[in-house]
Design a protein around this motif. Structure first.
Motif, PDB file in Angstrom:
ATOM      1  N   LEU A 224       5.952   6.496  -1.219  1.00 46.03           N
ATOM      2  CA  LEU A 224       5.384   6.079  -2.504  1.00 46.03           C
ATOM      3  C   LEU A 224       4.108   5.306  -2.229  1.00 46.03           C
ATOM      4  O   LEU A 224       4.103   4.388  -1.392  1.00 46.03           O
ATOM      5  N   THR A 225       3.041   5.658  -2.910  1.00 42.30           N
ATOM      6  CA  THR A 225       1.760   4.972  -2.716  1.00 42.30           C
ATOM      7  C   THR A 225       1.405   4.173  -3.964  1.00 42.30           C
ATOM      8  O   THR A 225       1.704   4.572  -5.086  1.00 42.30           O
TER       9      THR A 225
ATOM     10  N   PRO B 101       3.095   8.960  -6.321  1.00 38.43           N
ATOM     11  CA  PRO B 101       2.688   7.641  -6.819  1.00 38.43           C
ATOM     12  C   PRO B 101       3.920   6.781  -7.061  1.00 38.43           C
ATOM     13  O   PRO B 101       4.996   7.300  -7.416  1.00 38.43           O
ATOM     14  N   PHE B 102       3.778   5.493  -6.867  1.00 39.81           N
ATOM     15  CA  PHE B 102       4.895   4.556  -6.970  1.00 39.81           C
ATOM     16  C   PHE B 102       5.687   4.723  -8.267  1.00 39.81           C
ATOM     17  O   PHE B 102       6.915   4.623  -8.283  1.00 39.81           O
ATOM     18  N   GLU B 103       4.994   5.009  -9.371  1.00 39.90           N
ATOM     19  CA  GLU B 103       5.673   5.113 -10.672  1.00 39.90           C
ATOM     20  C   GLU B 103       6.686   6.262 -10.714  1.00 39.90           C
ATOM     21  O   GLU B 103       7.561   6.292 -11.591  1.00 39.90           O
TER      22      GLU B 103
ATOM     23  N   GLU C 176      -0.025   4.500   5.091  1.00 43.49           N
ATOM     24  CA  GLU C 176       0.865   5.467   4.442  1.00 43.49           C
ATOM     25  C   GLU C 176       1.702   6.239   5.465  1.00 43.49           C
ATOM     26  O   GLU C 176       2.606   6.978   5.098  1.00 43.49           O
ATOM     27  N   LYS C 177       1.414   6.061   6.750  1.00 42.64           N
ATOM     28  CA  LYS C 177       2.227   6.684   7.810  1.00 42.64           C
ATOM     29  C   LYS C 177       3.021   5.631   8.583  1.00 42.64           C
ATOM     30  O   LYS C 177       4.227   5.767   8.789  1.00 42.64           O
TER      31      LYS C 177
ATOM     32  N   VAL D 292       0.835  -1.203   0.000  1.00 42.60           N
ATOM     33  CA  VAL D 292       0.000   0.000   0.000  1.00 42.60           C
ATOM     34  C   VAL D 292       0.869   1.253   0.000  1.00 42.60           C
ATOM     35  O   VAL D 292       0.591   2.215  -0.709  1.00 42.60           O
ATOM     36  N   ALA D 293       1.953   1.245   0.776  1.00 44.31           N
ATOM     37  CA  ALA D 293       2.840   2.407   0.845  1.00 44.31           C
ATOM     38  C   ALA D 293       4.245   1.947   1.200  1.00 44.31           C
ATOM     39  O   ALA D 293       4.427   0.997   1.958  1.00 44.31           O
ATOM     40  N   THR D 294       5.243   2.633   0.643  1.00 40.54           N
ATOM     41  CA  THR D 294       6.640   2.317   0.975  1.00 40.54           C
ATOM     42  C   THR D 294       7.455   3.601   1.011  1.00 40.54           C
ATOM     43  O   THR D 294       7.244   4.506   0.192  1.00 40.54           O
ATOM     44  N   GLY D 295       8.342   3.713   1.978  1.00 37.27           N
ATOM     45  CA  GLY D 295       9.194   4.884   2.091  1.00 37.27           C
ATOM     46  C   GLY D 295      10.497   4.695   1.319  1.00 37.27           C
ATOM     47  O   GLY D 295      10.941   3.572   1.076  1.00 37.27           O
TER      48      GLY D 295
END
Length: 375
Positions: free
Chosen positions: A373-374, A352-354, A168-169, A42-45
């Motif tokens: 990145l989402t 966005p991830f891209e 995302e947090k 879902v989310a990555t830093g």
């Protein structure tokens, strides 16, 4: 339509060559084997350690899918998995916790013997990969590989977290926050009323400051050559900020002067050998404690005078803030949900991830603290 037991085709950022941009590719992600878990990210830093691989500071096998600070939802599980199930919110763990090795059984240690840090194999625990791209196997990174819409991890490398947590947090608890915060409260054991110096004001450095503040430090001196980071450092708890470039004398001398003989605790959160020495030297010689948090360049050594330690200083380091990952991460997420510490102040950009390459440009230019990145 269930995807369990099937190969999933999805997008991932593949690093084919060092010092080159990531390539967004369609990859095939195999289903999890026994004691493995497949996760929908879902989310990555974006962490500096990922960039260390890109520039060759950290050596791992190529081609590889990087990423290790993330949160997602379990898509399917392999045979024998008992700690998570499909639909659970989870955080992948780049430091596993097998629970069986001597280190896992030691009350003060956390670097499980099953980790893939020192001599990275780029595989899961069984020695094989779950990613394929253009007909070639793609390596894993630290058993997590979160720069992909789906990833597969070993069960010992994933923690179930609070069902209501904002992914995302709390993804930051997968590396940056925990590494910094734990270095202060768990590794250094910062004491009430003490004076601390923190070298490096990225996401991990700011998390160290938050840990020092939570532990009751009276003075927290933030050190960085990028003055643009000072305001945020003060927001999270720094009492003063110092730019080494403003002085003609070495920064360790400046810190010893302003602290009346040396700080109680210092933290190197950059990964440079010269700042590691400065952090040690700025400590009070009889009882100061200096913690190495930043990842040093591959195959470089420090030459130092043992007298610096003989007088009473302590020099130590730890990975992931000294936390035992599988048992500590759910507790840290629960503490965040109870508003015991903030995470918003660490996040400067959400993309966005891209746009992963844009996120790395922000990191390298010093314009971001943490980019999320989402997917």
């Amino acid at each position: 339509m269930s995807t369990a037991g099937k190969v999933i085709k999805c997008k991932a950022a593949v690093l084919w060559e060092l010092k080159k941009p990531f390539s967004i590719e369609e990859v095939e992600v195999a289903p999890p084997k026994a004691h493995e878990v497949r996760i929908k990210m879902v989310a990555t830093g974006i962490c500096r350690s990922d960039d260390h691989v890109v520039n060759g500071f950290l050596v791992t096998r190529l081609p590889v899918i990087l990423g290790h600070e993330a949160a997602g939802i379990v898509e399917s599980v392999g045979e024998g998995v008992t700690t998570v199930r499909p639909g659970d919110k989870v955080i992948p763990l780049f430091v596993p916790q097998c629970g069986k090795c001597n280190i896992c059984k030691h009350p003060e240690a956390n670097l499980c013997l099953k980790h893939d840090l020192n001599e990275p194999q780029g595989t899961l625990n069984d020695g094989t990969c779950r990613f394929t791209c253009r007909g070639k196997p793609i390596r894993h990174f630290l058993g997590t590989s979160t720069f992909s819409q789906y990833t597969v991890v070993d069960e010992m490398s994933v923690a179930k977290i609070h069902a209501d947590s904002p992914l995302e947090k709390v993804c930051l608890i997968g590396c940056g926050f925990s590494t910094g915060y734990g270095s202060a409260v768990k590794v250094a054991k910062v004491t009430q009323g003490s004076t601390c110096a923190v070298f490096g004001l990225g996401g991990v450095g700011l998390s160290v400051i938050m840990g020092c503040k939570a532990a009751g430090a009276a003075r927290i001196i933030a050190v960085d050559i990028n003055k643009d980071k000072f305001a945020r450092a003060k927001q999270v708890g720094a009492t003063e900020c110092i730019n080494p470039q403003d002085y003609e004398k070495p920064i360790e001398e400046v810190l010893r002067e302003v602290s009346g003989g040396g700080v109680d605790f210092s933290f190197e959160v950059i990964g440079r050998l010269d700042t590691m020495m400065s952090a040690l030297l700025c400590c009070q010689e009889a009882y100061g404690v200096s913690i190495i948090v930043g990842v040093p360049p591959n195959a470089q050594n420090i030459s130092m005078n043992p007298m610096l330690l003989l007088t009473g200083r302590t020099w130590k380091g730890a990975v992931f803030g000294g936390f035992k990952s599988k048992e500590s991460v759910p507790k840290l997420v629960t503490d965040f949900m109870a508003k015991k510490f903030p995470l918003d102040q660490l996040i400067t950009h959400v993309l966005p991830f891209e746009k992963i390459n844009e996120g790395f440009d922000l990191l390298r230019s010093g314009k971001s603290v943490r980019t999320i990145l989402t997917f």
